[in-house]
Design a protein around this motif. Structure first.
Motif, PDB file in Angstrom:
ATOM      1  N   THR A  21       0.807  -1.223   0.000  1.00 35.17           N
ATOM      2  CA  THR A  21       0.000   0.000   0.000  1.00 35.17           C
ATOM      3  C   THR A  21       0.841   1.274   0.000  1.00 35.17           C
ATOM      4  O   THR A  21       1.967   1.300   0.487  1.00 35.17           O
ATOM      5  CB  THR A  21      -0.939   0.036   1.222  1.00 35.17           C
ATOM      6  N   LYS A  22       0.236   2.330  -0.510  1.00 35.32           N
ATOM      7  CA  LYS A  22       0.891   3.633  -0.512  1.00 35.32           C
ATOM      8  C   LYS A  22       1.010   4.170   0.911  1.00 35.32           C
ATOM      9  O   LYS A  22       1.978   4.857   1.243  1.00 35.32           O
ATOM     10  CB  LYS A  22       0.120   4.609  -1.403  1.00 35.32           C
ATOM     11  N   GLU A  23       0.062   3.842   1.756  1.00 34.52           N
ATOM     12  CA  GLU A  23       0.115   4.275   3.151  1.00 34.52           C
ATOM     13  C   GLU A  23       1.356   3.696   3.835  1.00 34.52           C
ATOM     14  O   GLU A  23       2.043   4.402   4.586  1.00 34.52           O
ATOM     15  CB  GLU A  23      -1.156   3.847   3.903  1.00 34.52           C
ATOM     16  N   PHE A  24       1.638   2.432   3.571  1.00 35.65           N
ATOM     17  CA  PHE A  24       2.828   1.803   4.135  1.00 35.65           C
ATOM     18  C   PHE A  24       4.087   2.482   3.596  1.00 35.65           C
ATOM     19  O   PHE A  24       5.033   2.752   4.341  1.00 35.65           O
ATOM     20  CB  PHE A  24       2.840   0.307   3.827  1.00 35.65           C
ATOM     21  N   PHE A  25       4.099   2.793   2.298  1.00 32.97           N
ATOM     22  CA  PHE A  25       5.225   3.499   1.697  1.00 32.97           C
ATOM     23  C   PHE A  25       5.461   4.833   2.404  1.00 32.97           C
ATOM     24  O   PHE A  25       6.599   5.187   2.719  1.00 32.97           O
ATOM     25  CB  PHE A  25       4.988   3.736   0.201  1.00 32.97           C
ATOM     26  N   ASN A  26       4.384   5.579   2.631  1.00 30.78           N
ATOM     27  CA  ASN A  26       4.521   6.889   3.292  1.00 30.78           C
ATOM     28  C   ASN A  26       5.102   6.743   4.692  1.00 30.78           C
ATOM     29  O   ASN A  26       5.935   7.552   5.105  1.00 30.78           O
ATOM     30  CB  ASN A  26       3.180   7.607   3.325  1.00 30.78           C
ATOM     31  N   ARG A  27       4.698   5.713   5.432  1.00 27.54           N
ATOM     32  CA  ARG A  27       5.259   5.473   6.760  1.00 27.54           C
ATOM     33  C   ARG A  27       6.726   5.075   6.659  1.00 27.54           C
ATOM     34  O   ARG A  27       7.566   5.519   7.446  1.00 27.54           O
ATOM     35  CB  ARG A  27       4.449   4.402   7.487  1.00 27.54           C
ATOM     36  N   LEU A  28       7.056   4.242   5.664  1.00 29.17           N
ATOM     37  CA  LEU A  28       8.456   3.871   5.433  1.00 29.17           C
ATOM     38  C   LEU A  28       9.297   5.107   5.124  1.00 29.17           C
ATOM     39  O   LEU A  28      10.388   5.278   5.676  1.00 29.17           O
ATOM     40  CB  LEU A  28       8.589   2.898   4.252  1.00 29.17           C
TER      41      LEU A  28
END
Length: 130
Positions: A21-28
């Motif tokens: 997910t893009k949300e996970f990318f943003n947190r990464l």
């Protein structure tokens, strides 16, 4: 994986996270920025279907290392979808390339080149880890 100058060493690795997910990318990305500072270069596209940030480092030995964190949407046909981190020691990649070129241009003890020839198959010892 090095098979010549850096035999037995990982020279480049690409890891794909299970969470696409893009949300996970943003947190990464926030975690990467906190640990490594602001990225050095934007590598994504203008439409934000492919997001990629690059960090460049020098080791204590002066070797060039890059780290790229990327996210590609499932409908992006040019890049693997999901979240990926790539770590590359470019100094080692270059050393491997020069070593392989040198070895492939030198005749082997049997008088044949190590690279693929019209007469025989490719020698896979350069592609399989020791």
């Amino acid at each position: 994986y090095g098979t010549c100058k850096k035999s037995g060493s990982i020279v480049r690795i690409k890891l794909k996270y299970a969470d696409p997910t893009k949300e996970f990318f943003n947190r990464l990305l926030q975690g990467f920025k906190k640990k490594f500072g602001a990225p050095d270069e934007w590598r994504g596209d203008a439409f934000h279907q492919f997001l990629a940030w690059k960090w460049s480092f020098k080791t204590g030995n002066g070797e060039s290392v890059s780290m790229i964190l990327q996210h590609a949407a499932p409908d992006d046909l040019d890049h693997p979808s999901g979240n990926i981190v790539k770590l590359t020691n470019w100094t080692w990649v270059d050393e491997e390339s020069r070593c392989y070129q040198k070895k492939s241009s030198e005749p082997s003890s049997k008088g044949q080149s190590e690279k693929k020839t019209e007469e025989g198959p490719l020698d896979f010892k350069y592609y399989i880890p020791n």
